[in-house]
Design a protein around this motif. Structure first.
Motif, PDB file in Angstrom:
ATOM      1  N   VAL A 103      -2.321   4.493   5.023  1.00 37.83           N
ATOM      2  CA  VAL A 103      -3.121   3.691   5.947  1.00 37.83           C
ATOM      3  C   VAL A 103      -2.463   3.771   7.317  1.00 37.83           C
ATOM      4  CG1 VAL A 103      -3.793   1.346   6.612  1.00 37.83           C
ATOM      5  CG2 VAL A 103      -4.057   2.068   4.248  1.00 37.83           C
ATOM      6  N   ASP A 104      -3.267   3.997   8.363  1.00 42.61           N
ATOM      7  CA  ASP A 104      -2.753   3.941   9.724  1.00 42.61           C
ATOM      8  C   ASP A 104      -2.498   2.478  10.072  1.00 42.61           C
ATOM      9  OD1 ASP A 104      -2.383   5.233  12.521  1.00 42.61           O
ATOM     10  OD2 ASP A 104      -3.791   3.578  12.870  1.00 42.61           O
ATOM     11  N   LYS A 116      15.834  -9.633   5.883  1.00 42.02           N
ATOM     12  CA  LYS A 116      16.344  -8.271   6.063  1.00 42.02           C
ATOM     13  C   LYS A 116      15.439  -7.270   5.340  1.00 42.02           C
ATOM     14  CE  LYS A 116      20.831  -7.456   6.020  1.00 42.02           C
ATOM     15  NZ  LYS A 116      22.269  -7.459   5.616  1.00 42.02           N
ATOM     16  N   THR A 117      14.999  -7.638   4.141  1.00 40.77           N
ATOM     17  CA  THR A 117      14.092  -6.764   3.383  1.00 40.77           C
ATOM     18  C   THR A 117      12.767  -6.606   4.108  1.00 40.77           C
ATOM     19  OG1 THR A 117      15.118  -7.433   1.293  1.00 40.77           O
ATOM     20  CG2 THR A 117      12.918  -6.449   1.166  1.00 40.77           C
ATOM     21  N   GLN A 118      12.240  -7.710   4.640  1.00 36.03           N
ATOM     22  CA  GLN A 118      10.969  -7.648   5.350  1.00 36.03           C
ATOM     23  C   GLN A 118      11.065  -6.815   6.622  1.00 36.03           C
ATOM     24  OE1 GLN A 118      10.691 -11.908   5.166  1.00 36.03           O
ATOM     25  NE2 GLN A 118       8.846 -11.864   3.920  1.00 36.03           N
ATOM     26  N   ALA A 119      12.243  -6.826   7.266  1.00 33.91           N
ATOM     27  CA  ALA A 119      12.440  -5.962   8.426  1.00 33.91           C
ATOM     28  C   ALA A 119      12.303  -4.505   8.021  1.00 33.91           C
ATOM     29  CB  ALA A 119      13.811  -6.212   9.040  1.00 33.91           C
ATOM     30  N   ILE A 174       0.837  -1.204   0.000  1.00 36.57           N
ATOM     31  CA  ILE A 174       0.000   0.000   0.000  1.00 36.57           C
ATOM     32  C   ILE A 174       0.872   1.253   0.000  1.00 36.57           C
ATOM     33  CG2 ILE A 174      -1.593   1.365   1.423  1.00 36.57           C
ATOM     34  CD1 ILE A 174      -2.798  -1.329   2.362  1.00 36.57           C
ATOM     35  N   SER A 175       1.916   1.239   0.821  1.00 38.53           N
ATOM     36  CA  SER A 175       2.827   2.381   0.898  1.00 38.53           C
ATOM     37  C   SER A 175       3.501   2.640  -0.440  1.00 38.53           C
ATOM     38  CB  SER A 175       3.876   2.128   1.986  1.00 38.53           C
ATOM     39  OG  SER A 175       4.854   3.138   1.995  1.00 38.53           O
ATOM     40  N   LYS A 220       9.173   0.692   7.666  1.00 34.44           N
ATOM     41  CA  LYS A 220       8.511   1.656   6.793  1.00 34.44           C
ATOM     42  C   LYS A 220       7.016   1.758   7.089  1.00 34.44           C
ATOM     43  CE  LYS A 220       8.125   0.946   2.288  1.00 34.44           C
ATOM     44  NZ  LYS A 220       8.473   0.809   0.850  1.00 34.44           N
ATOM     45  N   SER A 221       6.418   0.657   7.502  1.00 41.44           N
ATOM     46  CA  SER A 221       4.980   0.661   7.791  1.00 41.44           C
ATOM     47  C   SER A 221       4.659   1.319   9.126  1.00 41.44           C
ATOM     48  CB  SER A 221       4.430  -0.768   7.790  1.00 41.44           C
ATOM     49  OG  SER A 221       4.919  -1.492   8.903  1.00 41.44           O
TER      50      SER A 221
END
Length: 370
Positions: free
Chosen positions: A183-184, A324-327, A176-177, A332-333
């Motif tokens: 989105v909150d 690492k990418t998912q972290a 979404i970002s 970011k979220s």
């Protein structure tokens, strides 16, 4: 070089219900107790006990957790444990499984990367270690084709994820970002309504028209498709080489320190299970479905089981670079501050087993125990 993987496809289960359902307590306080079958009990009766009487293993009744489903169903994990008995518990999503690990209600868990990252970060590196991989893929965005025809049509719609902060939830928030929408993260309110819901309820909520779709693991994604939904996006298409970790094996550091022989035995059972799944995908699929029947009261119909199974890849490799990418996605979220993940992996026991089996060792992307 990564360890061999089987092209077994499974998806994720995303469901809508009251948010509290995802955290509802059961007999063990965190999940639902699963029974050992006769084959496992026989091995237990005749085997030599290790340093612990029991090992408590947690996992999800999802095809993305096929190593646990098949390894427990076939007794492969119990065989390596000898007289140390497996006690298994199932969960809807990762955050509640991390709670159970922290509380000592389970010792070892099959779980997604985002809860692993969050649990490690919150414990300041003292709560858990990732000791192996288990699966890649098996997650899809499925939607009501009458309401959503393109990815841009998701704006203003209600899309389910299994639980706040679980791996699919983080992946969807990140997507979404990247679309430039807002989105909150905590409430799920914004340009898209992110509905956190129990996996068992999502298909019924979709049929009732309360959901427009779901970012879901298998077999939920394929179950929604059987109800008329369409796959709008396969998450594998968002990743280099179409691979990303969806299921790890974690262990409480306390249990690892006190019972390394038990942890090694579970890992041997996991490697043996994955090897059998790779060599016998049809038999393994049937075994996983039999395990799901025991856990859920009925097996998956073939029209749901087959496409779900085909979307999952079974692997011993934890695919550490993708964690690492998912972290970064969690940060970011807004669900996580920039975490220090040094030491989250301890792949020494796994690599010892892989080497003995003549299989390639796996890497920790620089995040291993020093």
């Amino acid at each position: 070089m990564p360890a061999p993987r089987s092209t077994v496809r499974r998806g994720l289960a995303a469901v809508v219900a009251l948010p509290l359902l995802a955290l509802a307590a059961t007999a063990c306080g965190y999940g639902s107790q699963a029974k050992n079958d006769d084959a496992q009990v026989n091995v237990y009766a005749g085997g030599k006990k290790l340093s612990s009487d029991t090992v408590k293993i947690g996992y999800f009744p999802n095809l993305t957790h096929a190593t646990a489903l098949v390894g427990i169903q076939e007794g492969t994990i119990q065989k390596e444990l000898g007289g140390t008995k497996v006690e298994s518990t199932t969960f809807n999503a990762g955050p509640s499984e991390i709670e159970a690990l922290n509380a000592g209600s389970i010792d070892i868990g099959f779980i997604g990367p985002s809860p692993s990252i969050n649990g490690y970060s919150k414990s300041q590196g003292k709560g858990l270690r990732i000791i192996a991989g288990s699966a890649s893929g098996g997650v899809k965005l499925v939607v009501n084709p009458d309401r959503i025809k393109t990815l841009d049509d998701l704006k203003g719609k209600k899309i389910a994820t299994p639980q706040l902060g679980n791996t699919q939830d983080v992946a969807f928030l990140n997507w979404i970002s990247e679309k430039g929408w807002k989105v909150d993260a905590q409430s799920g309110k914004g340009d898209v309504s992110v509905v956190r819901s129990d996996n068992k309820v999502t298909p019924d909520a979709y049929k009732a028209g309360d959901l427009d779709g779901a970012w879901a693991p298998e077999p939920t994604a394929s179950k929604l498709v059987s109800e008329g939904a369409k796959v709008l996006l396969d998450e594998t298409d968002l990743w280099p080489d179409k691979k990303f970790v969806i299921t790890n094996i974690i262990v409480s550091q306390k249990f690892l320190n006190e019972h390394p022989d038990v942890v090694e035995a579970v890992l041997k059972g996991s490697v043996a299970t994955n090897k059998w799944i790779n060599a016998n995908p049809d038999e393994a699929k049937a075994s996983a479905n039999k395990a799901l029947e025991k856990l859920n009261g009925k097996p998956l119909p073939q029209e749901i089981l087959d496409p779900a199974w085909e979307s999952i890849e079974i692997t011993d490799d934890p695919l550490a670079p993708t964690l690492k990418t998912q972290a970064g996605h969690s940060v970011k979220s807004g669900l996580l501050k920039d975490p220090n993940l040094q030491g989250i992996y301890d792949l020494g026991p796994l690599n010892k087993i892989l080497k003995a089996e003549g299989l390639p060792e796996v890497a920790d992307a620089g995040l291993g125990v020093k």
